[in-house]
Design an enzyme around this catalytic site. Structure first.
Site, PDB file in Angstrom:
ATOM      1  N   SER A 129       0.837  -1.213   0.000  1.00 28.81           N
ATOM      2  CA  SER A 129       0.000   0.000   0.000  1.00 28.81           C
ATOM      3  C   SER A 129       0.872   1.263   0.000  1.00 28.81           C
ATOM      4  CB  SER A 129      -0.894   0.042   1.253  1.00 28.81           C
ATOM      5  OG  SER A 129      -1.791  -1.029   1.262  1.00 28.81           O
ATOM      6  N   ILE A 130       0.393   2.260  -0.756  1.00 28.49           N
ATOM      7  CA  ILE A 130       1.116   3.537  -0.787  1.00 28.49           C
ATOM      8  C   ILE A 130       1.156   4.151   0.623  1.00 28.49           C
ATOM      9  CG2 ILE A 130       1.026   5.898  -1.679  1.00 28.49           C
ATOM     10  CD1 ILE A 130      -0.050   4.732  -4.307  1.00 28.49           C
TER      11      ILE A 130
ATOM     12  N   ASP B  49     -14.774   1.856   8.312  1.00 32.52           N
ATOM     13  CA  ASP B  49     -15.310   1.901   6.949  1.00 32.52           C
ATOM     14  C   ASP B  49     -15.685   3.352   6.706  1.00 32.52           C
ATOM     15  OD1 ASP B  49     -16.823   1.890   4.672  1.00 32.52           O
ATOM     16  OD2 ASP B  49     -18.003   0.118   5.202  1.00 32.52           O
ATOM     17  N   VAL B  50     -15.052   3.984   5.725  1.00 33.34           N
ATOM     18  CA  VAL B  50     -15.279   5.425   5.544  1.00 33.34           C
ATOM     19  C   VAL B  50     -16.681   5.735   5.035  1.00 33.34           C
ATOM     20  CG1 VAL B  50     -12.852   6.080   5.284  1.00 33.34           C
ATOM     21  CG2 VAL B  50     -14.189   5.460   3.246  1.00 33.34           C
TER      22      VAL B  50
ATOM     23  N   ILE C 265      -7.285   6.094   0.159  1.00 35.13           N
ATOM     24  CA  ILE C 265      -8.432   5.188   0.048  1.00 35.13           C
ATOM     25  C   ILE C 265      -9.134   5.379  -1.295  1.00 35.13           C
ATOM     26  CG2 ILE C 265     -10.808   4.942   0.925  1.00 35.13           C
ATOM     27  CD1 ILE C 265      -9.629   5.311   3.737  1.00 35.13           C
TER      28      ILE C 265
ATOM     29  N   TYR D  44      -8.894   3.510 -16.928  1.00 37.55           N
ATOM     30  CA  TYR D  44      -9.060   4.051 -15.567  1.00 37.55           C
ATOM     31  C   TYR D  44     -10.532   4.436 -15.334  1.00 37.55           C
ATOM     32  CZ  TYR D  44      -7.284   6.055 -11.220  1.00 37.55           C
ATOM     33  OH  TYR D  44      -7.017   6.323  -9.894  1.00 37.55           O
TER      34      TYR D  44
ATOM     35  N   LYS E 275     -11.323  10.759  -9.161  1.00 36.66           N
ATOM     36  CA  LYS E 275     -10.074  11.473  -8.841  1.00 36.66           C
ATOM     37  C   LYS E 275     -10.195  12.963  -9.182  1.00 36.66           C
ATOM     38  CE  LYS E 275      -7.624   8.090  -7.123  1.00 36.66           C
ATOM     39  NZ  LYS E 275      -7.630   7.951  -5.659  1.00 36.66           N
TER      40      LYS E 275
ATOM     41  N   THR F 113      -0.188  -2.436  -6.462  1.00 33.69           N
ATOM     42  CA  THR F 113      -0.865  -2.589  -5.168  1.00 33.69           C
ATOM     43  C   THR F 113      -2.163  -3.353  -5.399  1.00 33.69           C
ATOM     44  OG1 THR F 113      -2.174  -0.581  -5.435  1.00 33.69           O
ATOM     45  CG2 THR F 113      -0.029  -0.298  -4.386  1.00 33.69           C
ATOM     46  N   LEU F 114      -2.873  -3.654  -4.308  1.00 31.67           N
ATOM     47  CA  LEU F 114      -4.181  -4.324  -4.443  1.00 31.67           C
ATOM     48  C   LEU F 114      -5.112  -3.511  -5.328  1.00 31.67           C
ATOM     49  CD1 LEU F 114      -5.435  -5.713  -1.013  1.00 31.67           C
ATOM     50  CD2 LEU F 114      -4.949  -6.966  -3.121  1.00 31.67           C
ATOM     51  N   SER F 115      -5.201  -2.209  -5.067  1.00 32.65           N
ATOM     52  CA  SER F 115      -6.113  -1.352  -5.840  1.00 32.65           C
ATOM     53  C   SER F 115      -5.749  -1.310  -7.312  1.00 32.65           C
ATOM     54  CB  SER F 115      -6.087   0.081  -5.319  1.00 32.65           C
ATOM     55  OG  SER F 115      -6.661   0.156  -4.071  1.00 32.65           O
TER      56      SER F 115
HETATM   57  P1  NAP Z   1      -4.375  -0.293  -1.551  1.00 28.19           P
HETATM   58  O1  NAP Z   1      -3.190  -0.801  -0.863  1.00 28.19           O
HETATM   59  O2  NAP Z   1      -5.401  -1.291  -2.025  1.00 28.19           O
HETATM   60  O3  NAP Z   1      -5.066   0.823  -0.653  1.00 28.19           O
HETATM   61  C1  NAP Z   1      -6.418   1.220  -0.815  1.00 28.19           C
HETATM   62  C2  NAP Z   1      -7.022   1.258   0.547  1.00 28.19           C
HETATM   63  O4  NAP Z   1      -8.390   1.738   0.526  1.00 28.19           O
HETATM   64  C3  NAP Z   1      -7.093  -0.155   1.155  1.00 28.19           C
HETATM   65  O5  NAP Z   1      -6.522  -0.111   2.433  1.00 28.19           O
HETATM   66  C4  NAP Z   1      -8.587  -0.408   1.227  1.00 28.19           C
HETATM   67  O6  NAP Z   1      -8.937  -1.307   2.256  1.00 28.19           O
HETATM   68  C5  NAP Z   1      -9.081   0.984   1.499  1.00 28.19           C
HETATM   69  N1  NAP Z   1     -10.534   1.080   1.387  1.00 28.19           N
HETATM   70  C6  NAP Z   1     -11.326   0.722   0.363  1.00 28.19           C
HETATM   71  N2  NAP Z   1     -12.622   0.922   0.685  1.00 28.19           N
HETATM   72  C7  NAP Z   1     -12.635   1.435   1.945  1.00 28.19           C
HETATM   73  C8  NAP Z   1     -13.657   1.834   2.839  1.00 28.19           C
HETATM   74  N3  NAP Z   1     -14.959   1.785   2.520  1.00 28.19           N
HETATM   75  N4  NAP Z   1     -13.297   2.280   4.065  1.00 28.19           N
HETATM   76  C9  NAP Z   1     -12.016   2.339   4.444  1.00 28.19           C
HETATM   77  N5  NAP Z   1     -10.986   1.967   3.644  1.00 28.19           N
HETATM   78  C10 NAP Z   1     -11.298   1.516   2.410  1.00 28.19           C
HETATM   79  O7  NAP Z   1      -3.958   0.489  -2.874  1.00 28.19           O
HETATM   80  P2  NAP Z   1      -3.062   1.810  -3.104  1.00 28.19           P
HETATM   81  O8  NAP Z   1      -2.629   1.715  -4.509  1.00 28.19           O
HETATM   82  O9  NAP Z   1      -2.082   1.981  -2.025  1.00 28.19           O
HETATM   83  O10 NAP Z   1      -4.174   2.956  -3.045  1.00 28.19           O
HETATM   84  C11 NAP Z   1      -4.124   4.051  -2.144  1.00 28.19           C
HETATM   85  C12 NAP Z   1      -4.536   5.312  -2.854  1.00 28.19           C
HETATM   86  O11 NAP Z   1      -3.555   5.630  -3.835  1.00 28.19           O
HETATM   87  C13 NAP Z   1      -5.861   5.217  -3.593  1.00 28.19           C
HETATM   88  O12 NAP Z   1      -6.562   6.433  -3.474  1.00 28.19           O
HETATM   89  C14 NAP Z   1      -5.416   5.023  -5.028  1.00 28.19           C
HETATM   90  O13 NAP Z   1      -6.392   5.420  -5.976  1.00 28.19           O
HETATM   91  C15 NAP Z   1      -4.213   5.931  -5.052  1.00 28.19           C
HETATM   92  N6  NAP Z   1      -3.264   5.743  -6.163  1.00 28.19           N
HETATM   93  C16 NAP Z   1      -2.754   4.515  -6.440  1.00 28.19           C
HETATM   94  C17 NAP Z   1      -1.865   4.368  -7.514  1.00 28.19           C
HETATM   95  C18 NAP Z   1      -1.286   3.020  -7.856  1.00 28.19           C
HETATM   96  O14 NAP Z   1      -0.775   2.855  -8.978  1.00 28.19           O
HETATM   97  N7  NAP Z   1      -1.304   2.055  -6.965  1.00 28.19           N
HETATM   98  C19 NAP Z   1      -1.484   5.481  -8.277  1.00 28.19           C
HETATM   99  C20 NAP Z   1      -2.022   6.735  -7.951  1.00 28.19           C
HETATM  100  C21 NAP Z   1      -2.916   6.859  -6.895  1.00 28.19           C
HETATM  101  P3  NAP Z   1      -9.059  -2.887   1.888  1.00 28.19           P
HETATM  102  O15 NAP Z   1      -8.100  -3.232   0.826  1.00 28.19           O
HETATM  103  O16 NAP Z   1      -8.740  -3.555   3.174  1.00 28.19           O
HETATM  104  O17 NAP Z   1     -10.436  -3.050   1.391  1.00 28.19           O
END
Ligand code: NAP
Length: 269
Positions: free
Chosen positions: A19-20, A70-71, A98, A161, A168, A199-201
């Site tokens: 996770s970031i 849960d947000v 998130i 996307y 976003k 990442t997962l997302s």
């Molecule tokens: P990540 O590890 O999957 O993190 C996303 C987090 O959001 C997870 O901890 C997830 O929890 C949480 N989440 C989802 N629904 C939620 C809810 N209802 N309440 C509370 N928490 C919730 O992925 P990540 O890539 O680090 O993403 C973090 C942020 O960075 C996101 O906004 C993403 O769009 C952004 N971002 C990512 C990238 C990339 O390439 N990875 C690039 C630019 C921006 P669970 O997994 O436990 O459900």
């Protein structure tokens, strides 16, 4: 002496060590920050997978709060900030990392996106920043800082996307409005627009290898970015080094966002 010695913050959005939010947390911890963390509530309390995953990461760095949130639920957010107040008194920073969209709506064309899917994605991915800021305003010290994570798909069309790009765009605009309203309270609100990281997302968005190849071919630095680089920039924006910076979306993407066409060596190929 660490830059964050004596500073306290809440981190929302660590799912695992990819996770970031974890990359930023590692940097904050190295500089002395004390932190509280939330995880998505476990569906089966008898098998608390999410809690266990988070505990494994943050207990070794001395987490002061670990709780479900849960947000989408006002009572969860209230409870998280009540725990933060009880534990820390006041906060210096809040990290919001998130996002979520239902798979069918995320994978499908925007033109076919469902109303319910859109509302859900906007609620979790954009409104949640307002929901956190609403509570944070009462316990963030003057000089405090809020940081969120966004992606270029909020500014430009990134096919694939899809509806998350619209979320976003809303999140980036939210960052600016919050910055404008919270500036007089001495609170800064910024976003990092990160290049693609595994990442997962991002695995839900798909085509990750293709995206990475685009960054390697087209970005001024001819490579993707690392979680550590995003972590360092997160540290900067949350720190006093960025005391004059608010309402900003800082691109940590090797410069990819400035390009309007392919690099010279690829032209004509
Ligand atoms: P990540 O590890 O999957 O993190 C996303 C987090 O959001 C997870 O901890 C997830 O929890 C949480 N989440 C989802 N629904 C939620 C809810 N209802 N309440 C509370 N928490 C919730 O992925 P990540 O890539 O680090 O993403 C973090 C942020 O960075 C996101 O906004 C993403 O769009 C952004 N971002 C990512 C990238 C990339 O390439 N990875 C690039 C630019 C921006 P669970 O997994 O436990 O459900």
């Amino acid at each position: 002496m660490g830059m964050f010695d004596g500073k306290k913050g809440m981190v929302f959005g660590i799912a695992n060590d990819h996770s970031i939010a974890w990359a930023i947390t590692e940097k904050l911890h190295a500089e002395g920050a004390e932190m509280g963390f939330t995880h998505i509530p476990d569906k089966d309390p008898a098998r608390p997978r999410m809690e266990r995953r988070l505990r494994k990461l943050v207990e070794p760095i001395g987490a002061k709060v670990i709780m479900p949130c849960d947000v989408q639920k006002e009572e969860d957010i209230d409870a998280a900030f009540a725990a933060a107040k009880e534990t820390f008194g006041e906060l210096d920073f809040v990290l919001h990392s998130i996002a979520y969209a239902p798979m069918d709506d995320l994978k499908g064309l925007v033109v076919n996106c469902s109303r319910d899917g859109f509302k859900l994605a906007m609620d979790i991915s954009a409104y949640s920043l307002i929901a956190l800021a609403q509570r944070a305003q009462h316990i963030l010290k003057p000089g405090g800082s809020i940081l969120t994570l966004t992606y270029l798909g909020g500014e430009k069309v990134i096919p694939g996307y899809n509806m998350m790009g619209i979320c976003k765009a809303a999140l980036e605009s939210t960052t600016e409005y919050l910055a404008s309203e919270m500036g007089p309270m001495g609170i800064r609100v910024n976003a990092i627009s990160a290049g693609p990281l595994k990442t997962l997302s991002s695995s839900a968005v798909g085509e990750f290898d293709l995206m990475l190849k685009l960054y390697e071919d087209f970005s001024p630095m001819r490579r993707g970015v690392t979680p550590e680089e995003v972590g360092k920039s997160g540290l900067y924006l949350l720190s006093d080094l960025a005391s004059g910076v608010t309402g900003e979306t800082l691109h940590v993407d090797g410069g990819y966002h400035i390009m309007g066409g392919p690099p010279v060596e690829l032209q004509g190929k």
